[in-house]
Enzyme design. Structure first.
Site, mmCIF file in Angstrom:
data_model
loop_
_atom_site.group_PDB
_atom_site.id
_atom_site.type_symbol
_atom_site.label_atom_id
_atom_site.label_comp_id
_atom_site.label_asym_id
_atom_site.label_seq_id
_atom_site.Cartn_x
_atom_site.Cartn_y
_atom_site.Cartn_z
ATOM 1 C CG HIS A 1 36.294 -17.307 39.899
ATOM 2 N ND1 HIS A 1 35.541 -18.453 39.733
ATOM 3 C CD2 HIS A 1 35.765 -16.389 39.050
ATOM 4 C CE1 HIS A 1 34.600 -18.228 38.835
ATOM 5 N NE2 HIS A 1 34.720 -16.988 38.401
ATOM 6 N N GLY A 2 40.604 -17.709 41.814
ATOM 7 C CA GLY A 2 41.746 -17.073 42.452
ATOM 8 C C GLY A 2 42.321 -17.878 43.588
#
Length: 471
Positions: free
Chosen positions: A322-323
């Site tokens: 996700h990041g």
């Protein structure tokens, strides 16, 4: 280019539909490829080359894997699966995680290494996983290698799901690439689904997103514990209606062009456990990690310690996917811990509780998870959590809190109702009761109303983020 933009709604999409249905069927994948490249290059033309390199690598590796499997040279076939994984993950890691590793290395060693001047290509996490699933499935024998480069490229670049999913596996639409049938009924259902997603995004997600920004901007001397909880609820609604709205629009657009994508959300906020939540939230990602990471590691057909390790790897990767920030890793491990506890004993305890208590348990933990997700600075995350739990000297409530609550109450009620099965059940009952004519009239009025309100909102407001574009 955003789906929820005037340019897309009233220029790009009408032109694409005219082109698509004007050409003979055998050229339609080529048209989809061209318009998808235009769509992608609209915002980031220089990163088209990155996508093209990934496509060619996947195409060549797929052909070589298939050829060596046919000759029963499994060692060489496996070599090209590994090569595909190395190339695609290498590109993803370079663009998405290089600066994360450099920054943390600098902090650890006390040096001042220069960060790379690169941006994250839109949708790279999604199309990378699609290419990987294709080459792995070819190796497993689940699909045949695609010999037509245009067809494979059209699948990977397909603009409805290119930027933010759902993660559409090649096996899902392998036959549809050649044999799909565009029908009036499918097109109409696509328009309705797209409009519903647009309404979720523009009318609900944008509204609660602005509420979240407003509440988080309240000065500390005026803020209260309750305000931070209201802000957390607003973000929980924003990310759900933002991402599920995008998925609805992607599924609807796919239907307009004859494709049938799998569902990506199934009313996750009605869940009664975190285990159930992850069966309902971002299902294309959950099943991807299950099929390509968890099961190959051994899944749950092993000793409990090994199963826990497998889950740890999956949730570490889920968070990191996700990041490139520590809060995402913490977010993934947060869910790993909860799921381990549920699998160990808590699910049996929850089953004995009243349903409303199960819902409260789930929603509390889900909401807390979104707080971790939303704050990509660890110091900021610490401040927000301390204020939410009354550890920073804030008062619990004040007159400003009452003002904000009364001002936003209607929006929160609409968002809460929209998160349930109420609308779906009402639609199903109208169809079951054979009120087809009434349902048709309602559908037309719904589409006209949403398009009018969404257009007005987009024309007058600059607040129109898509949270999952950055992933």
């Amino acid at each position: 280019m955003l789906f929820s933009s005037i340019t897309f709604l009233y220029a790009f999409l009408p032109v694409v539909l005219l082109l698509y249905f004007a050409v003979p069927r055998k050229f339609r994948n080529f048209i989809l490829l061209l318009v998808s490249l235009v769509f992608y290059g609209w915002g980031e033309p220089k990163y088209i080359i990155v996508m093209v390199v990934s496509i060619f690598a996947g195409y060549i590796c797929g052909l070589l894997i298939g050829a060596f499997k046919k000759k029963e040279k499994m060692g060489r076939a496996k070599l090209f699966v590994i090569l595909s994984v190395v190339i695609d993950l290498g590109i993803l890691i370079f663009f998405k995680y290089s600066n994360f590793f450099i920054s943390n290395f600098s902090k650890l060693t006390g040096t001042t290494a220069k960060l790379l001047d690169i941006a994250l290509p839109l949708g790279i996490s999604f199309y990378t996983f699609q290419i990987l699933s294709y080459t792995i499935d070819v190796y497993r024998g689940d699909v045949e290698p695609q010999r037509n480069l245009i067809d494979l490229a059209a699948y990977i670049t397909l603009f409805p799901q290119l930027i933010a999913g759902p993660i559409v596996r090649y096996s899902t639409i392998e036959k549809q690439l050649k044999e799909r049938k565009e029908t009036t009924e499918l097109f109409a259902s696509g328009v309705l689904r797209f409009t519903a997603g647009l309404g979720k995004k523009v009318l609900i997600a944008n509204t609660v997103g602005e509420i979240y920004e407003t509440l988080m901007a309240v000065p500390k001397n005026e803020a209260t514990v309750a305000m931070y909880w209201l802000a957390s609820f607003a973000f929980s609604f924003q990310i759900y209606f933002d991402f599920s709205g995008y998925s609805d629009m992607a599924i609807g657009l796919g239907r307009m062009f004859g494709f049938k994508f799998l569902e990506n959300f199934d009313h996750p906020y009605i869940s009664r456990s975190i285990t159930e939540f992850w069966r309902r939230w971002h299902m294309s990602l959950s099943t991807w990690f299950k099929d390509y990471v968890y099961i190959p590691l051994g899944g749950n057909r092993c000793k409990k310690g090994r199963m826990f390790f497998n889950l740890f790897i999956v949730w570490l990767l889920t968070g990191f996917w996700h990041g490139a920030e520590w809060n995402f890793i913490i977010w993934g491990l947060y869910y790993f811990i909860i799921l381990i506890i549920e699998k160990s004993f808590l699910l049996k305890v929850l089953e004995k509780l009243p349903k409303f208590l199960q819902h409260i348990y789930s929603l509390f933990l889900i909401n807390l998870g979104w707080v971790i997700f939303a704050n990509d600075s660890l110091p900021k995350l610490g401040r927000v959590l301390s204020r939410m739990f009354g550890l920073s000297g804030l008062s619990a409530w004040n007159s400003e809190t009452s003002f904000y609550l009364l001002s936003y109450l209607a929006v929160f009620i609409i968002a809460a109702v929209g998160s349930t099965l109420l609308v779906k059940n009402l639609r199903d009952k109208l169809i079951y009761w054979n009120y087809n004519a009434f349902y048709t009239v309602l559908t037309v009025l719904f589409i006209l109303a949403v398009m009018t309100l969404a257009t007005a909102g987009l024309a007058s407001d600059s607040f129109n983020p898509f949270l999952y574009f950055r992933f």
